[in-house]
Design an enzyme around this catalytic site. Structure first.
Site, PDB file in Angstrom:
ATOM      1  N   CYS A   1       0.955  -2.447   2.809  1.00  0.00           N
ATOM      2  CA  CYS A   1       0.131  -1.836   1.761  1.00  0.00           C
ATOM      3  C   CYS A   1      -0.670  -0.655   2.295  1.00  0.00           C
ATOM      4  CB  CYS A   1      -0.773  -2.883   1.131  1.00  0.00           C
ATOM      5  SG  CYS A   1       0.157  -4.209   0.318  1.00  0.00           S
TER       6      CYS A   1
ATOM      7  N   SER B   1      -9.067 -10.793   2.545  1.00  0.00           N
ATOM      8  CA  SER B   1      -8.020  -9.796   2.699  1.00  0.00           C
ATOM      9  C   SER B   1      -8.619  -8.554   3.336  1.00  0.00           C
ATOM     10  CB  SER B   1      -7.439  -9.448   1.328  1.00  0.00           C
ATOM     11  OG  SER B   1      -6.747  -8.224   1.367  1.00  0.00           O
TER      12      SER B   1
END
Length: 549
Positions: A191, A466
């Site tokens: 990502c 995260s």
């Protein structure tokens, strides 16, 4: 050669017979055997291109006079595993990956290893194995994903997670959410921001386990192919000169990695993974206290999503990790040997063309302290961590009433029901290494809070976050609730005071009151079986890297 243990002499006749079944001939038996740990899988965007990239690696190994042996290991996509029972398995997968690579390399006596990870747990898992094995090894991280475009704006996966909360609260239409879903993640790679996978790739390069430029060379770029081929060639230099992970992964190299981590404002998961890797190396000692000590010394010089607006492609265009290290050269240990077979100083000699608007100098930092801070107090006697580089200045000091939840799911439901208001301190417990077990990431709660524009809500947990989480999110609270930690004593309405500047987190109760409450706490029991049951028995605290003992 180490591989002679399975191919040389009359006592290895049966071994050679099996190798011939794999297509080897007499000439191959004289060559070094190079193991390639490939984490390719169809379901993880960061790994879907490794099937093709490994062919480039194999070709070079053959050209250089070696025999390539590819083997697979697992890879979990934290984004897909998020917010359901699958996330219990994410952090534990690090240990499986390390054990898998170790087992394959020992069973088949490879002379050297090429490691091909991309995502969060795969990078540290593979390096942990390399450190245990201590045979020549080099890492080729898979590279970042390109960002997407939405209504003219640059977007990434975290935009999608936060947009869910915005849609649920009426701030975004479902039509726009669907459009964003379709364009935010345009293809292969980890990502696009400085989330955990890319942070670990950057630190792998900093430590010297991957070639300069590898971390920010994007998955779909020609540069990634070039670096993969160069890495395959370089493994022979490491083999010929007997340069092993123990020569590269020194105390000074780990300190360099932490300094770059702090300068970039990397993921707090590094406080789990860097100590876990260091634990595999004799004579190295890395604790969360080292992160905080260096955080007072190292400024924050490169603001990347989620802490800023830049993405990995901007860092790549600004010069990548070599440029970051060049700007930090005066505070790095530049004598460290790297997988180039040269020192950090030698690697940095020709680095130029740095975009100082993206990668600031030490004299012109974004903030004077590094991106991660470690807090202590009666909530977390053994410490907890916060990505202070992704926290607005007005939330570095906060005090508020607690809303307490014994699982991530309970918290998410409360957020969706608008039970959380500005000023609250959200407490999520029994999500630690043993309590979860598996120390799940709390991205959905933090994204839901941000999507609802609740910018003055703090979230504290014995779970983790995260790398895409932003805001006043404090994780890794140790000891965890399942181990009798004080977080288990917090009740709805209690006041918790957080002062990141002073590195404190305090429950406004006396020690006697906390002790009295803990004596009456009934721990949350999980009905476990299989791997999670084993993991719960063996996992250590977050402040120890959640390694197995």
């Amino acid at each position: 050669m180490r591989s002679d243990n399975i191919k040389k002499g009359i006592n290895r006749t049966s071994h050679r017979s099996l190798l011939r079944a794999c297509g080897l001939d007499d000439n191959d038996m004289k060559k070094p055997f190079i193991g390639i740990a490939n984490s390719y899988t169809d379901i993880v965007p960061g790994h879907i291109h490794l099937k093709d990239l490994v062919q480039e690696v194999k070709e070079v190994i053959r050209l250089e006079g070696g025999v390539p042996f590819e083997f697979d290991t697992m890879a979990v996509c934290d984004g897909i595993a998020m917010n359901h029972e699958g996330m219990y398995y994410s952090l534990p997968s690090r240990e499986i990956i390390a054990n898998t690579v170790e087992s394959m390399a020992m069973a088949h006596q490879f002379d050297a290893l090429i490691l091909m990870p991309t995502c969060d747990k795969v990078v540290p898992g593979m390096i942990m194995a390399a450190a245990r094995l201590n045979i020549p090894a080099i890492v080729i991280t898979g590279g970042p994903m390109m960002p997407g475009k939405f209504h003219g704006e640059t977007v990434d996966f975290i935009n999608v997670t936060e947009a869910v909360g915005a849609t649920q609260s009426g701030k975004m239409s479902e039509e726009d959410l669907y459009e964003l879903e379709r364009c935010a993640c345009p293809g292969a790679g980890s990502c696009a921001g400085l989330f955990t996978a890319n942070t670990m790739a950057c630190l792998t390069e900093t430590m010297g386990m991957s070639l300069p430029g590898c971390a920010t060379a994007h998955a779909v770029s020609d540069k990634k192919v070039e670096i993969a081929r160069a890495s395959a060639k370089k493994i022979f230099t490491l083999l010929e000169n007997d340069i092993k992970p123990s020569d590269i992964l020194t105390q000074e190299a780990f300190e360099n990695a932490i300094k770059v981590d702090l300068a970039l404002g990397g993921s707090t998961n590094t406080t789990l993974h860097i100590p876990a890797i260091a634990n595999e190396v004799d004579g190295v000692d890395v604790t969360i206290d080292l992160f905080d000590k260096l955080s007072h010394e190292v400024p924050y010089i490169c603001s990347i999503r989620p802490g800023g607006n830049n993405r990995m492609i901007d860092v790549e265009n600004a010069g990548g990790i070599p440029a970051v290290m060049k700007n930090m050269e005066s505070i790095l240990n530049t004598d460290c040997i790297t997988c180039t077979s040269n020192s950090v100083k030698e690697n940095l000699e020709k680095v130029s063309d740095i975009d100082y608007n993206v990668i600031h100098t030490l004299d012109d930092p974004i903030r004077t302290e590094g991106g991660i801070a470690v807090l202590y107090g009666n909530v977390a006697p053994n410490g907890c961590v916060i990505k202070q580089g992704a926290v607005n200045e007005d939330m570095l000091v906060h005090s508020g009433p607690c809303k307490v939840f014994n699982s991530e799911e309970e918290c998410v439901l409360a957020i969706e029901n608008d039970e959380i208001i500005d000023g609250d301190v959200v407490v999520i417990r029994y999500e630690g290494p043993k309590g979860g077990p598996g120390m799940r990431e709390m991205l959905n709660p933090t994204a839901a809070i941000m999507g609802r524009e609740l910018f003055h809500v703090a979230l504290i947990t014995d779970g983790r976050f995260s790398g895409g989480s932003r805001g006043p999110c404090i994780g890794h609270i140790s000891p965890e609730a399942a181990e009798g930690g004080p977080i288990g004593a917090i009740e709805n309405g209690d006041i918790v005071s957080i002062n990141v500047k002073e590195r404190t987190i305090k429950l406004e109760l006396t020690d006697d009151e906390i002790k009295e409450r803990l004596s009456k706490v009934k721990p949350v029991e999980r009905n476990l079986k299989g791997w999670l049951k084993q993991y719960q028995k063996l996992a250590t605290s977050a402040d120890k890297g959640a390694i197995l003992k």
